[in-house]
Design an enzyme around this catalytic site. Sequence first.
Site, PDB file in Angstrom:
ATOM      1  N   HIS A 273      41.919   5.785  83.451  1.00 15.20           N
ATOM      2  CA  HIS A 273      42.210   5.881  81.846  1.00 15.20           C
ATOM      3  C   HIS A 273      40.931   6.808  80.461  1.00 15.20           C
ATOM      4  O   HIS A 273      40.349   6.347  80.729  1.00 15.20           O
ATOM      5  CB  HIS A 273      42.556   4.225  81.262  1.00 15.20           C
ATOM      6  CG  HIS A 273      42.479   3.373  80.162  1.00 15.20           C
ATOM      7  ND1 HIS A 273      43.614   4.479  79.419  1.00 15.20           N
ATOM      8  CD2 HIS A 273      42.148   2.817  78.954  1.00 15.20           C
ATOM      9  CE1 HIS A 273      43.666   4.224  78.204  1.00 15.20           C
ATOM     10  NE2 HIS A 273      42.559   3.090  77.648  1.00 15.20           N
TER      11      HIS A 273
ATOM     12  N   ASN B 207      43.213   8.381  73.507  1.00 13.20           N
ATOM     13  CA  ASN B 207      43.449   6.938  74.057  1.00 13.20           C
ATOM     14  C   ASN B 207      44.561   7.278  73.819  1.00 13.20           C
ATOM     15  O   ASN B 207      45.083   6.683  72.521  1.00 13.20           O
ATOM     16  CB  ASN B 207      42.866   6.181  73.663  1.00 13.20           C
ATOM     17  CG  ASN B 207      43.090   5.404  74.516  1.00 13.20           C
ATOM     18  OD1 ASN B 207      44.198   5.190  74.783  1.00 13.20           O
ATOM     19  ND2 ASN B 207      42.532   3.521  74.287  1.00 13.20           N
TER      20      ASN B 207
ATOM     21  N   CYS C  58      45.766  -1.705  77.702  1.00 17.42           N
ATOM     22  CA  CYS C  58      45.679   0.083  78.153  1.00 17.42           C
ATOM     23  C   CYS C  58      45.890   0.098  79.866  1.00 17.42           C
ATOM     24  O   CYS C  58      45.825   1.160  80.552  1.00 17.42           O
ATOM     25  CB  CYS C  58      44.281   0.885  77.917  1.00 17.42           C
ATOM     26  SG  CYS C  58      44.468   0.736  76.023  1.00 17.42           S
TER      27      CYS C  58
HETATM   28  O1  UT7 Z   1      41.662   1.991  75.530  1.00 21.10           O
HETATM   29  C1  UT7 Z   1      41.397   0.121  75.164  1.00 21.10           C
HETATM   30  C2  UT7 Z   1      40.124  -0.356  75.600  1.00 21.10           C
HETATM   31  N1  UT7 Z   1      39.295   0.246  74.264  1.00 21.10           N
HETATM   32  C3  UT7 Z   1      38.130   0.508  74.470  1.00 21.10           C
HETATM   33  O2  UT7 Z   1      37.713   1.144  76.012  1.00 21.10           O
HETATM   34  C4  UT7 Z   1      37.032   0.928  73.579  1.00 21.10           C
HETATM   35  C5  UT7 Z   1      35.531   0.780  73.813  1.00 21.10           C
HETATM   36  N2  UT7 Z   1      34.895   0.958  72.261  1.00 21.10           N
HETATM   37  C6  UT7 Z   1      34.258   2.474  72.468  1.00 21.10           C
HETATM   38  O3  UT7 Z   1      34.742   3.567  73.117  1.00 21.10           O
HETATM   39  C7  UT7 Z   1      33.296   2.194  70.833  1.00 21.10           C
HETATM   40  O4  UT7 Z   1      32.935   0.630  71.013  1.00 21.10           O
HETATM   41  C8  UT7 Z   1      33.936   3.133  70.043  1.00 21.10           C
HETATM   42  C9  UT7 Z   1      33.708   4.375  70.539  1.00 21.10           C
HETATM   43  C10 UT7 Z   1      35.193   1.999  69.517  1.00 21.10           C
HETATM   44  C11 UT7 Z   1      32.912   2.760  68.844  1.00 21.10           C
HETATM   45  O5  UT7 Z   1      31.792   3.398  69.383  1.00 21.10           O
HETATM   46  P1  UT7 Z   1      30.739   3.008  69.462  1.00 21.10           P
HETATM   47  O6  UT7 Z   1      29.165   3.888  69.760  1.00 21.10           O
HETATM   48  O7  UT7 Z   1      30.908   1.986  70.413  1.00 21.10           O
HETATM   49  O8  UT7 Z   1      29.396   2.565  67.769  1.00 21.10           O
HETATM   50  P2  UT7 Z   1      29.701   1.128  66.716  1.00 21.10           P
HETATM   51  O9  UT7 Z   1      30.601   0.539  67.112  1.00 21.10           O
HETATM   52  O10 UT7 Z   1      28.561   0.496  67.566  1.00 21.10           O
HETATM   53  O11 UT7 Z   1      29.137   2.408  65.796  1.00 21.10           O
HETATM   54  C12 UT7 Z   1      27.934   2.545  65.539  1.00 21.10           C
HETATM   55  C13 UT7 Z   1      27.775   2.729  64.113  1.00 21.10           C
HETATM   56  C14 UT7 Z   1      27.840   1.967  63.065  1.00 21.10           C
HETATM   57  O12 UT7 Z   1      27.054   2.046  62.304  1.00 21.10           O
HETATM   58  P3  UT7 Z   1      25.980   1.522  61.841  1.00 21.10           P
HETATM   59  O13 UT7 Z   1      26.785  -0.774  61.897  1.00 21.10           O
HETATM   60  O14 UT7 Z   1      24.867   1.889  63.338  1.00 21.10           O
HETATM   61  O15 UT7 Z   1      25.558   1.625  60.538  1.00 21.10           O
HETATM   62  C15 UT7 Z   1      29.773   2.281  62.689  1.00 21.10           C
HETATM   63  O16 UT7 Z   1      30.192   1.994  61.357  1.00 21.10           O
HETATM   64  O17 UT7 Z   1      28.736   4.206  64.214  1.00 21.10           O
HETATM   65  C16 UT7 Z   1      29.826   3.996  62.799  1.00 21.10           C
HETATM   66  N3  UT7 Z   1      30.556   3.877  63.100  1.00 21.10           N
HETATM   67  C17 UT7 Z   1      31.437   5.674  62.692  1.00 21.10           C
HETATM   68  N4  UT7 Z   1      30.622   6.807  62.264  1.00 21.10           N
HETATM   69  C18 UT7 Z   1      31.497   7.822  61.520  1.00 21.10           C
HETATM   70  C19 UT7 Z   1      31.867   3.891  63.219  1.00 21.10           C
HETATM   71  N5  UT7 Z   1      33.003   3.855  63.184  1.00 21.10           N
HETATM   72  C20 UT7 Z   1      33.123   5.168  63.069  1.00 21.10           C
HETATM   73  C21 UT7 Z   1      32.943   6.440  62.783  1.00 21.10           C
HETATM   74  N6  UT7 Z   1      32.633   7.604  62.312  1.00 21.10           N
HETATM   75  N7  UT7 Z   1      34.943   6.880  63.232  1.00 21.10           N
END
Ligand code: UT7
Length: 331
Positions: free
Chosen positions: A256, A286, A116
């Site tokens: 970004h 993204n 990225c």
């Molecule tokens: O560009 C390159 C660099 N990349 C980035 O900068 C991305 C950085 N990361 C992020 O933007 C975020 O971490 C994400 C958007 C990828 C995820 O958001 P988050 O707030 O960190 O969610 P999480 O991974 O902590 O997941 C929270 C909950 C989980 O459920 P439990 O374990 O709490 O029951 C996931 O399974 O949300 C669940 N979850 C979803 N729920 C509905 C994960 N993906 C989804 C989804 N829809 N698409």
Amino acid sequence: MKKQTAAITAVGGYVPDFVLSNKVLETMVDTNDEWITTRTGIKERRILKEENKGTSYMAIKAAEDLIKKSGVDPAEIDFVLVATATPDLPVAATAAYVASEIGAVNAFSYDLQAACSSFLYGMSTATSYIESGRYKKVLLIGADKMSSIIDYTDRTTCIIFGDGAGAVLFEPNDEGLGHQDEYLRTDGCGRQFLKIEAGGSILPASEETVKNKQHYVYQDGKSVFKFAVSNMADVSALIMERNGLTKEDVNWLVPHQANKRIIDATANRMGVDADKVMMNIQRYGNTTSATLPLLLYDYEKQLKKGDNLIFAAFGGGFTWGSIYLKWAYNS
Ligand code: UT7
């Protein structure tokens, strides 16, 4: 007369017509519009659906848009740099094909891959060539067909990424406008958190790797998020400080587009108001190497000569950094 600097003198862009909305994603994986919107800021993204078309298709469209708008003669372009994490082919530079297709018949070209941060690093490369006096016209394109490396059954990644391309032309500037300063970093420990496991020299493609879905993007979102928030904010604050810029001096933050929460955290740390933050993540998601030039494409008309722009990016590798650039023209 100030020292010769390297400035952006034209911008072009392209996104595919097909819109993949959160509503449609709800029918594909276990997710919902509310979760995606509040956690990422994304409402929809564009997908290149045309068969047998790769990243070069969008890169060429963005470059052609720039050429048409600016009137630059492609035969005068010295160097075509394509920033991409999704080249057309693993071997044979996408940039070489793009240069030929747009009529840059006197240019040399190559690809630059830093996930990225590819476009941000590309800005450093492009401006260095010009500041050295070696070349006069450098076309930098950021393009990615992320849909080619995303598993559309994995809800943790398929909601984030989209396809697109943006292009900028760098030329010498004798008013001191253009690139002013940069701070670029990497940390190889990060590759365990964001990667495509197979298809490279460690684990070449095999029946097994395809069966195990190892050719798709894997991301430990939480870990990447933590690193992204602190590092993007740190480098942006550092660039402001060492150039004596107050929050009033900054006209635009060009961040970004990975997650609206990361963008907000960076802006907060810099003390920059929301109306100075370029944002189009809601429409494109993204697009990896294309996020920064697509922001310039969308905001070009609002930019004024002399505006202070702070670019910031964070990506796989890990790679990250910030660039301070003075805008060089009124549209
Ligand atoms: O560009 C390159 C660099 N990349 C980035 O900068 C991305 C950085 N990361 C992020 O933007 C975020 O971490 C994400 C958007 C990828 C995820 O958001 P988050 O707030 O960190 O969610 P999480 O991974 O902590 O997941 C929270 C909950 C989980 O459920 P439990 O374990 O709490 O029951 C996931 O399974 O949300 C669940 N979850 C979803 N729920 C509905 C994960 N993906 C989804 C989804 N829809 N698409």
